[in-house]
Scaffold this active site. Structure first.
Site, mmCIF file in Angstrom:
data_model
loop_
_atom_site.group_PDB
_atom_site.id
_atom_site.type_symbol
_atom_site.label_atom_id
_atom_site.label_comp_id
_atom_site.label_asym_id
_atom_site.label_seq_id
_atom_site.Cartn_x
_atom_site.Cartn_y
_atom_site.Cartn_z
ATOM 1 C CD GLU A 16 0.775 -3.882 -5.334
ATOM 2 O OE1 GLU A 16 1.694 -4.599 -5.785
ATOM 3 O OE2 GLU A 16 0.417 -3.911 -4.155
ATOM 4 N NE ARG A 96 -8.911 -3.954 -4.999
ATOM 5 C CZ ARG A 96 -7.601 -4.051 -4.785
ATOM 6 N NH1 ARG A 96 -6.905 -5.019 -5.376
ATOM 7 N NH2 ARG A 96 -6.981 -3.213 -3.973
ATOM 8 C CG ASN A 98 -4.134 -6.948 -3.471
ATOM 9 O OD1 ASN A 98 -4.387 -5.824 -3.888
ATOM 10 N ND2 ASN A 98 -3.168 -7.191 -2.595
ATOM 11 C CG ASN A 144 -0.103 -7.376 -0.795
ATOM 12 O OD1 ASN A 144 0.186 -7.112 -1.963
ATOM 13 N ND2 ASN A 144 -0.735 -6.534 -0.016
ATOM 14 C CG ASP A 190 1.786 -3.850 -0.797
ATOM 15 O OD1 ASP A 190 1.427 -4.735 -1.578
ATOM 16 O OD2 ASP A 190 1.196 -2.759 -0.721
#
Length: 280
Positions: A16, A96, A98, A144, A190
């Site tokens: 990521e 959490r 991201n 995101n 995303d």
């Protein structure tokens, strides 16, 4: 069709957040659920460094080092490489960090998600250079991609569960205002990035591609990736003319989607803009 080149072997479980910065000598990205920051060396080798339980997102600091989103807050990497975690922003272990990015005024944003992706459990936070933390958006599901237009007047944002890209007006004092839909998608968006012409590039989770949308929200180009779980993209290279693309193998069976977790690169005919840095 745009040619996509595989840059690395399968080096990440959940790759990521790629970021190119000459300050740290090229491309870094995260193996998020492993808590590691990866660095692509000039010879093609990949260096790996643990920064905590989760390594969610990172951006360079103006004075050297990096700011990093970790499991429940933020950490600062100093110019000498030492990493110092700041106070936790929340205590709930089911949520959490991201993904995130920096605004034109040098503040770092990182958004959260519940591990079970339950609706509305997350938020978008802003870390200011003085160390204070502010809630920017509430009721988010999977926070995101976040990036600003080249002139800094607009911010593009993905809450993956909405199946759309949102756009805000940006004002230093008022923050992100005037939220509206920039583009609707049949896939789950995303990570995203913005090129020098104002085009918005978004990765398609489970869609095997990256899409470009024109500044007026029209689909303009599709880059097919030989891995289904495409997570994020950024422009890099000396001239910022290469699109780097991260992928994930989270939730896949052994042998399924064999290139998932590799890093890819494509020449897409436009350039990016220099990464915005954290002023703290």
């Amino acid at each position: 069709m745009t040619r996509v080149e595989q840059v690395t072997d399968v080096v990440a479980y959940h790759g990521e957040g790629p970021v190119w910065s000459p300050r740290w000598g090229g491309l870094r990205w995260v193996d998020m659920l492993a808590g590691d920051v990866l660095h692509l060396r000039a010879d093609g080798a990949v260096e790996r460094r643990s920064v905590g339980e989760i390594a969610a997102a990172l951006r360079p600091r103006r004075g050297g080092g990096a700011v990093i989103g970790i499991e429940r807050g933020f950490a600062l990497e100093e110019p000498d490489g030492t990493v110092r975690a700041l106070d936790e922003v929340w205590s709930d272990p089911s949520v959490r960090m991201n993904e995130g990015g920096c605004d034109p005024d040098g503040r770092f944003y990182c958004g959260s998600m519940a591990y079970d992706q339950r609706p509305g459990a997350a938020a978008l936070y802003r870390l200011d250079p003085d160390g204070s933390v502010h809630v920017v958006l509430e009721g988010v599901t999977v926070s995101n991609g976040l990036e600003w237009s080249p002139d800094g007047a607009l911010a593009y944002y993905n809450d993956t569960a909405t199946h759309s890209i949102a756009v805000f007006d940006y004002d230093r004092d008022a923050g992100l205002i005037g939220r509206r839909v920039f583009a609707e998608l049949e896939y789950r968006p995303d990570g995203l990035t913005v090129d020098a012409e104002g085009g918005v590039w978004t990765a398609l989770a489970d869609g095997g591609a990256v899409r470009r949308y024109t500044p007026d929200g029209q689909l303009d180009a599709v880059v097919e990736v030989p891995a289904r779980k495409v997570t994020a993209c950024t422009f890099g290279g000396t001239d910022l003319d290469q699109l780097f693309i991260t992928t994930s193998r989270e939730g896949l069976e052994p042998g399924e989607d064999p290139l998932a977790g590799a890093l890819f690169r494509a020449d897409v005919g436009v350039r990016g803009t220099p990464v915005r840095e954290f002023a703290g």
